[in-house]
Design an enzyme around this catalytic site. Structure first.
Site, PDB file in Angstrom:
ATOM      1  N   LYS A 157       3.586 -30.631 -58.709  1.00  0.00           N
ATOM      2  CA  LYS A 157       3.817 -31.975 -59.245  1.00  0.00           C
ATOM      3  C   LYS A 157       2.459 -32.582 -59.584  1.00  0.00           C
ATOM      4  O   LYS A 157       1.892 -33.363 -58.825  1.00  0.00           O
ATOM      5  CB  LYS A 157       4.604 -32.830 -58.251  1.00  0.00           C
ATOM      6  CG  LYS A 157       5.193 -34.073 -58.905  1.00  0.00           C
ATOM      7  CD  LYS A 157       6.254 -34.696 -58.052  1.00  0.00           C
ATOM      8  CE  LYS A 157       6.653 -36.074 -58.542  1.00  0.00           C
ATOM      9  NZ  LYS A 157       7.212 -36.116 -59.884  1.00  0.00           N
TER      10      LYS A 157
HETATM   11  N1  PMP Z   1      11.753 -32.849 -62.422  1.00  0.00           N
HETATM   12  C1  PMP Z   1      10.685 -33.556 -62.826  1.00  0.00           C
HETATM   13  C2  PMP Z   1       9.878 -33.052 -63.962  1.00  0.00           C
HETATM   14  C3  PMP Z   1      10.339 -34.755 -62.182  1.00  0.00           C
HETATM   15  O1  PMP Z   1       9.275 -35.457 -62.572  1.00  0.00           O
HETATM   16  C4  PMP Z   1      11.147 -35.224 -61.138  1.00  0.00           C
HETATM   17  C5  PMP Z   1      10.829 -36.524 -60.468  1.00  0.00           C
HETATM   18  N2  PMP Z   1       9.894 -36.356 -59.441  1.00  0.00           N
HETATM   19  C6  PMP Z   1      12.255 -34.458 -60.751  1.00  0.00           C
HETATM   20  C7  PMP Z   1      12.524 -33.278 -61.413  1.00  0.00           C
HETATM   21  C8  PMP Z   1      13.098 -34.888 -59.613  1.00  0.00           C
HETATM   22  O2  PMP Z   1      12.386 -34.677 -58.411  1.00  0.00           O
HETATM   23  P1  PMP Z   1      12.693 -35.532 -57.118  1.00  0.00           P
HETATM   24  O3  PMP Z   1      14.159 -35.468 -56.921  1.00  0.00           O
HETATM   25  O4  PMP Z   1      11.963 -34.840 -56.031  1.00  0.00           O
HETATM   26  O5  PMP Z   1      12.220 -36.906 -57.371  1.00  0.00           O
END
Ligand code: PMP
Length: 308
Positions: A157
């Site tokens: 991330k």
């Molecule tokens: N995919 C991407 C590209 C994202 O930016 C996010 C948001 N963080 C998600 C999926 C969903 O992740 P999460 O449920 O951990 O927020």
């Protein structure tokens, strides 16, 4: 910024947001050399309590991103966790908030530097991303391919990944859509620009696997867990074809920020009756009851901010 009286956690201090400044020549500023988490906390009026949702899982993923980027970071899990709690508490919020926790490459190095790293944590009051009166959103399939583990891994991330999201999201909006759905380098459905995707076909809940060029989303895992274990739904993780988006009975996007958002059309073909589907409705209700601490289930996923 006008009237932004937020306090921010910045390099070990809690200071007004306007005083938090990063060196323009730092690798985070020049190349997007940073990793981050986007968390949410929900205000429960009856409990007079603010609950951070799945803090532990976010800290765990942040540490994995730090590792994969080979950042030298001296903050351990306990410190990363406690710093989030400290800054949220310092702002005395009594409403729903989003929290950005970013570990960034500071100093005067380059894109290959491994230190010095530091951190900021910025909470902000935040309601739903899409107005609740909107039934759902209209998406296209992106002409941009999702980044892959062979180049820029979507599993990390990192800030720079969102430039791929940007290309897709901007294209979608230029063409009159609300958002976009990416395909991966295999031509299979991957994820949204800031969300994962679920579809429903013939009563079965389906989501692409973690190897489909997606972020290992905490909301996705939560939905898989509650759908299987609390709602006894039939759930499967498998590759999804583009054309399945055109014939799905229901589609929704999920993520900490977007929460759960029904998709009512893809490439202008309506999904089901272009309404929020029945499975989406059931999952959404349970999700919000859990994150806000209304449901007695899964209280261990919540971190209380205030002492009672
Ligand atoms: N995919 C991407 C590209 C994202 O930016 C996010 C948001 N963080 C998600 C999926 C969903 O992740 P999460 O449920 O951990 O927020």
């Amino acid at each position: 910024m006008i009237n932004d009286e937020r306090l921010i956690w910045f390099k070990g201090n809690i200071i007004p947001v306007e005083e938090a400044k990063v060196n323009v020549l730092s690798p985070t500023s020049q190349f997007g050399a940073n990793v981050f988490e986007g968390l949410r906390a929900y205000w429960n009026k009856a409990d007079e309590q603010l609950y951070i949702f799945k803090l532990e899982e976010h800290i765990d993923r942040l540490l994995k991103s730090i590792k994969m980027m080979r950042f030298e970071c001296c903050y351990d899990a306990d410190f990363l966790r406690q710093s989030v709690i400290d800054i949220v508490k310092a702002n005395k919020y009594k409403e729903d908030i989003a929290i950005r926790q970013t570990v960034f490459m500071d100093g005067f190095g380059s894109w290959s530097s491994t230190s010095p790293t530091d951190m900021f944590i910025a909470p902000i009051a935040k309601g739903r991303q899409y107005p609740p009166e909107k039934i759902g959103i209209e998406c296209c399939v992106s002409s941009w391919e999702r980044i892959s583990d062979k180049s820029l891994s979507p599993k990390i991330k990192m800030g720079a990944n969102y430039m791929n999201s940007r290309m897709g999201q901007m294209e979608a909006m230029r063409n009159g859509y609300d958002s976009t759905i990416f395909l991966n380098d295999q031509g299979k459905v991957s994820e949204g620009p800031g969300s994962c995707i679920f579809i429903v076909r013939d009563g079965q809940l389906i989501t692409p696997p973690v190897t489909a060029s997606i972020l290992e989303s905490i909301t996705r895992s939560t939905i898989l867990d509650i759908a299987r274990n609390d709602l006894a739904l039939e759930v499967i993780e498998r590759d999804v074809d583009r054309t399945e988006l055109y014939i799905a009975d229901e589609i929704f996007l999920c993520g900490s920020a977007v929460e759960i958002v029904p998709v009512i059309s893809v490439d202008r073909l309506s999904v089901g009756n272009a309404e929020k589907g029945s499975m989406t409705t059931v999952i959404e209700k349970l999700y919000f009851d859990i994150v806000r601490g209304i449901s007695a289930k899964h209280k261990n996923w919540l971190t209380s901010i205030y002492e009672i």
